[in-house]
Design an enzyme around this catalytic site. Structure first.
Site, PDB file in Angstrom:
ATOM      1  N   GLY A  11      -1.030  -2.690  -5.855  1.00 34.31           N
ATOM      2  CA  GLY A  11      -2.457  -4.104  -6.085  1.00 34.31           C
ATOM      3  C   GLY A  11      -3.394  -3.565  -6.275  1.00 34.31           C
ATOM      4  O   GLY A  11      -3.553  -2.234  -5.918  1.00 34.31           O
ATOM      5  N   ARG A  15     -10.566  -7.816  -3.888  1.00 36.82           N
ATOM      6  CA  ARG A  15     -11.439  -8.703  -2.597  1.00 36.82           C
ATOM      7  C   ARG A  15     -11.979  -7.323  -1.511  1.00 36.82           C
ATOM      8  O   ARG A  15     -12.167  -7.307  -1.159  1.00 36.82           O
ATOM      9  CB  ARG A  15     -10.971  -9.465  -1.555  1.00 36.82           C
ATOM     10  CG  ARG A  15     -10.220 -10.784  -2.168  1.00 36.82           C
ATOM     11  CD  ARG A  15      -9.410 -11.507  -1.972  1.00 36.82           C
ATOM     12  NE  ARG A  15      -7.907 -11.399  -1.822  1.00 36.82           N
ATOM     13  CZ  ARG A  15      -7.554 -11.818  -1.035  1.00 36.82           C
ATOM     14  NH1 ARG A  15      -7.416 -12.824  -0.651  1.00 36.82           N
ATOM     15  NH2 ARG A  15      -5.901 -11.225  -1.694  1.00 36.82           N
ATOM     16  N   GLY A 102       1.828  -0.280   1.376  1.00 32.53           N
ATOM     17  CA  GLY A 102       0.807   0.934   1.731  1.00 32.53           C
ATOM     18  C   GLY A 102      -0.292   0.358   2.406  1.00 32.53           C
ATOM     19  O   GLY A 102      -1.879   0.940   2.781  1.00 32.53           O
ATOM     20  N   ARG A 332     -21.022  25.338  14.452  1.00 33.83           N
ATOM     21  CA  ARG A 332     -20.208  25.291  13.158  1.00 33.83           C
ATOM     22  C   ARG A 332     -19.008  25.970  13.035  1.00 33.83           C
ATOM     23  O   ARG A 332     -18.655  26.282  13.991  1.00 33.83           O
ATOM     24  CB  ARG A 332     -21.272  24.736  11.399  1.00 33.83           C
ATOM     25  CG  ARG A 332     -22.642  24.302  11.907  1.00 33.83           C
ATOM     26  CD  ARG A 332     -23.436  24.656  11.261  1.00 33.83           C
ATOM     27  NE  ARG A 332     -22.663  25.188   9.600  1.00 33.83           N
ATOM     28  CZ  ARG A 332     -23.143  26.111   8.900  1.00 33.83           C
ATOM     29  NH1 ARG A 332     -24.921  26.329   9.215  1.00 33.83           N
ATOM     30  NH2 ARG A 332     -23.074  26.449   7.502  1.00 33.83           N
TER      31      ARG A 332
HETATM   32  C1  UD1 Z   1       4.527 -11.313   0.326  1.00 33.56           C
HETATM   33  C2  UD1 Z   1       5.522 -12.571  -0.074  1.00 33.56           C
HETATM   34  C3  UD1 Z   1       5.332 -13.188   1.578  1.00 33.56           C
HETATM   35  C4  UD1 Z   1       4.834 -12.455   3.153  1.00 33.56           C
HETATM   36  C5  UD1 Z   1       3.640 -11.937   2.155  1.00 33.56           C
HETATM   37  C6  UD1 Z   1       2.933 -10.862   3.404  1.00 33.56           C
HETATM   38  C7  UD1 Z   1       6.659 -11.801  -1.860  1.00 33.56           C
HETATM   39  C8  UD1 Z   1       7.228 -12.683  -3.090  1.00 33.56           C
HETATM   40  N1  UD1 Z   1       6.164 -12.495  -0.687  1.00 33.56           N
HETATM   41  O1  UD1 Z   1       3.402 -11.995  -0.422  1.00 33.56           O
HETATM   42  O2  UD1 Z   1       6.368 -13.858   1.380  1.00 33.56           O
HETATM   43  O3  UD1 Z   1       4.709 -13.515   3.790  1.00 33.56           O
HETATM   44  O4  UD1 Z   1       3.803 -11.433   1.212  1.00 33.56           O
HETATM   45  O5  UD1 Z   1       1.760 -10.687   3.641  1.00 33.56           O
HETATM   46  O6  UD1 Z   1       7.066 -11.178  -1.648  1.00 33.56           O
HETATM   47  N2  UD1 Z   1       2.343  -5.950  -5.051  1.00 33.56           N
HETATM   48  C9  UD1 Z   1       3.025  -4.448  -6.011  1.00 33.56           C
HETATM   49  N3  UD1 Z   1       3.371  -5.529  -6.845  1.00 33.56           N
HETATM   50  C10 UD1 Z   1       3.404  -6.436  -7.293  1.00 33.56           C
HETATM   51  C11 UD1 Z   1       2.372  -7.395  -6.390  1.00 33.56           C
HETATM   52  C12 UD1 Z   1       2.390  -6.951  -5.070  1.00 33.56           C
HETATM   53  O7  UD1 Z   1       2.331  -3.572  -5.255  1.00 33.56           O
HETATM   54  O8  UD1 Z   1       3.247  -6.448  -8.706  1.00 33.56           O
HETATM   55  C13 UD1 Z   1       2.722  -4.921  -3.686  1.00 33.56           C
HETATM   56  C14 UD1 Z   1       1.055  -5.078  -2.707  1.00 33.56           C
HETATM   57  O9  UD1 Z   1      -0.267  -4.478  -3.782  1.00 33.56           O
HETATM   58  C15 UD1 Z   1       1.262  -5.744  -1.190  1.00 33.56           C
HETATM   59  C16 UD1 Z   1       2.253  -5.597  -1.447  1.00 33.56           C
HETATM   60  O10 UD1 Z   1       2.198  -6.097  -2.736  1.00 33.56           O
HETATM   61  O11 UD1 Z   1       0.571  -5.105  -0.815  1.00 33.56           O
HETATM   62  C17 UD1 Z   1       2.617  -7.674  -1.154  1.00 33.56           C
HETATM   63  O12 UD1 Z   1       2.054  -8.314  -2.284  1.00 33.56           O
HETATM   64  P1  UD1 Z   1       0.683  -9.982  -2.479  1.00 33.56           P
HETATM   65  O13 UD1 Z   1       0.926  -9.992  -3.537  1.00 33.56           O
HETATM   66  O14 UD1 Z   1       0.293  -9.458  -1.312  1.00 33.56           O
HETATM   67  O15 UD1 Z   1       2.240 -10.648  -1.713  1.00 33.56           O
HETATM   68  P2  UD1 Z   1       1.893 -12.031  -0.977  1.00 33.56           P
HETATM   69  O16 UD1 Z   1       1.843 -13.278  -2.621  1.00 33.56           O
HETATM   70  O17 UD1 Z   1       1.379 -11.750  -0.115  1.00 33.56           O
END
Ligand code: UD1
Ligand code: CA
Length: 454
Positions: A11, A15, A102, A332
């Site tokens: 990600g 923000r 992470g 130091r």
């Molecule tokens: C995800 C879950 C949701 C859960 C929520 C908790 C899925 C489809 N949904 O949603 O059920 O309630 O987390 O916070 O899994 N990331 C990647 N690559 C990507 C997409 C995401 O590395 O292509 C990583 C992001 O950096 C982040 C994490 O995965 O650390 C979660 O991704 P995010 O897009 O925030 O998922 P949510 O839509 O919040």
């Protein structure tokens, strides 16, 4: 049981409004990703694969301290399922795979072990939580007998599903054997056009593979960080926990809300710490140590009964029994103070050994020096240890007395019991037991008159 651990860290973290990739932002002095890797490694996995995207070079550079990491690039963020797909070539598909994030730094190994145990017995195990408000999370859908059948994302959920309180944290343990097949079947036919990892739940359920949810009791453990408000909130939570552990170990904290530990702080019995102190790296405070307000102490050992007064900065130093430091001292790297020694206000030391009972009480710089026992270093004494290119050593024998405002031009030896007269610039040996003075002789001009205004 062996397992693969896949950490999603692709990600962007828009923000955070930062040039630093989100997972490198620090909590308690350590990148969030570092916390997750430490926890992962505590589970003795056979693989830890970090899925990176944005700022991959920087992330890999900062994580170089960790051994045995594998890296998988996710060039485009097409969803959590897609992210895990990128790690597939690096894992052993026959073993359980645990998916972590992470940006969820405070997850505990003990919680994860419960998930791994479920997955080891063949179930797909998801970690859930029951927050005040489930808004924004994937909902855990169960059938009438309480068996998990699906996770439905908020944007895909019906009103009835939106009312479900138990939500997905994202953390999941996938049993061996199925992962390749399941990931291969993911589609992005959903409201967000993403490959959802959560769709594995419905697949498992349809194939008769058991799905269980393990409810995490502590929301902070599964809290993710998307902005600085959430990061600050988790930092405070972590620091309050640490303060509580210190109190339970017997330390007296003037205010548990005003201490920051960024590393490991070990305390003996009857240690007291005043407000506003910051501890970094590995710090040990032995029995009876007292730390005054607003001190910064990094990678140092402080022996029993030593006292550190207000506003002192101590870095890679070792402080002996009943020694006193500060207020406003700066110790130091490589400073070693023997028992009962004293370093007072506005004294800076570096690579210096101060012997038993020796004192430098005011306004000094002592660098690259070997100082014996019961030495008195007067106010304003400076070791001139640097010629602009090289550093040189000063040795001062036991019971020497260095008069105030002396400059000791290194390399130099001050003998045992030697006395250096105040205001001296000493650049040759000061022999033992003798008085050495190196300053202009005082003269008085008799009958001298100040000029007068005409
Ligand atoms: C995800 C879950 C949701 C859960 C929520 C908790 C899925 C489809 N949904 O949603 O059920 O309630 O987390 O916070 O899994 N990331 C990647 N690559 C990507 C997409 C995401 O590395 O292509 C990583 C992001 O950096 C982040 C994490 O995965 O650390 C979660 O991704 P995010 O897009 O925030 O998922 P949510 O839509 O919040
Ligand atoms: Ca999220």
């Amino acid at each position: 049981m062996t397992c693969n651990i896949i950490i999603l860290a692709a990600g962007k973290g828009s923000r955070m409004y930062s040039d630093t990739p989100k997972v490198l932002h620090k909590l308690a002095g350590k990148p969030m990703l570092g916390h997750v890797i430490d926890t992962a490694q505590a589970l003795s996995p056979q693989q830890v694969v970090v899925v990176y995207g944005h700022g991959g070079d920087q992330v890999q550079r900062e994580m170089a301290v960790y051994e045995g990491l594998d890296w998988a690039e996710q060039a485009e963020q097409l969803g959590t399922g897609h992210a895990v797909q990128q790690a597939l070539p690096k894992i052993v598909p026959a073993d359980v795979s645990l998916v972590l994030y992470g940006d969820v730094p405070l997850i505990k190994a003990q919680t994860l072990q419960a998930l791994l145990d479920q997955a080891a017995s063949g179930a797909l195990a998801v970690l859930s939580v029951e927050p005040e408000s489930p808004a924004g999370y994937g909902r855990i859908v169960k059938d009438s007998s309480g068996v998990v059948t699906a996770i439905v994302e908020e944007k895909d959920a019906s009103d009835a599903q939106k009312a479900i309180r138990e939500v997905n944290t994202g953390v999941m343990a996938i049993p061996g054997a199925h992962i390749e097949q399941w990931l291969g079947q993911l589609s992005n036919d959903n409201a967000q056009g993403e490959y959802y990892l959560t769709d594995l739940v419905a697949m498992a359920s349809e194939q008769g593979v058991g799905v269980t949810s393990v409810v995490c009791a502590d929301e902070n453990e599964v809290a993710g960080v998307n902005n600085k408000v959430q990061l600050a909130a988790l930092e405070r939570h972590y620091q309050r926990q640490t303060a509580q552990d210190l109190l339970l170990a017997g330390a007296t904290l003037a205010d548990p809300n005003r201490i920051d530990v960024r590393g490991q702080l070990q305390v003996g019995r009857d240690v007291s710490i005043d407000v506003g102190c910051v501890f970094e790296g590995n710090v040990t405070l032995a029995d009876g140590v007292r730390i005054g307000p607003y001190c910064q102490i990094r990678d140092s050992d402080i022996a029993s009964g030593a006292q550190i007064e207000a506003y002192s900065s101590i870095d890679r130093a070792s402080i002996g029994q009943a020694a006193t430091v500060g207020p406003y001292a700066r110790l130091r790297e490589g400073t070693v103070l023997a028992e009962n020694s004293k370093v007072g206000n506005f004294v800076e030391t570096k690579k210096t050994h101060l012997g038993k009972g020796s004192k430098a009480n005011h306004l000094s710089y002592i660098g690259d020096a070997e100082v014996g026992e019961a030495v008195n270093i007067g106010a304003g004494t400076i070791t001139c240890n640097y010629d602009g290119v090289n550093k040189f050593k000063t040795t001062i024998g036991d019971r020497a007395f260095i008069g105030s405002n002396s400059s000791l031009v290194a390399p130099i030896d001050i003998g045992e019991g030697a006395t250096v007269g105040a205001g001296s610039t000493v650049s040759k040996e000061a022999p033992e037991q003798q008085l050495t003075i190196g300053r202009a002789k005082q003269v008085t001009i008799r009958n001298w008159k100040r000029p007068e205004k005409k």
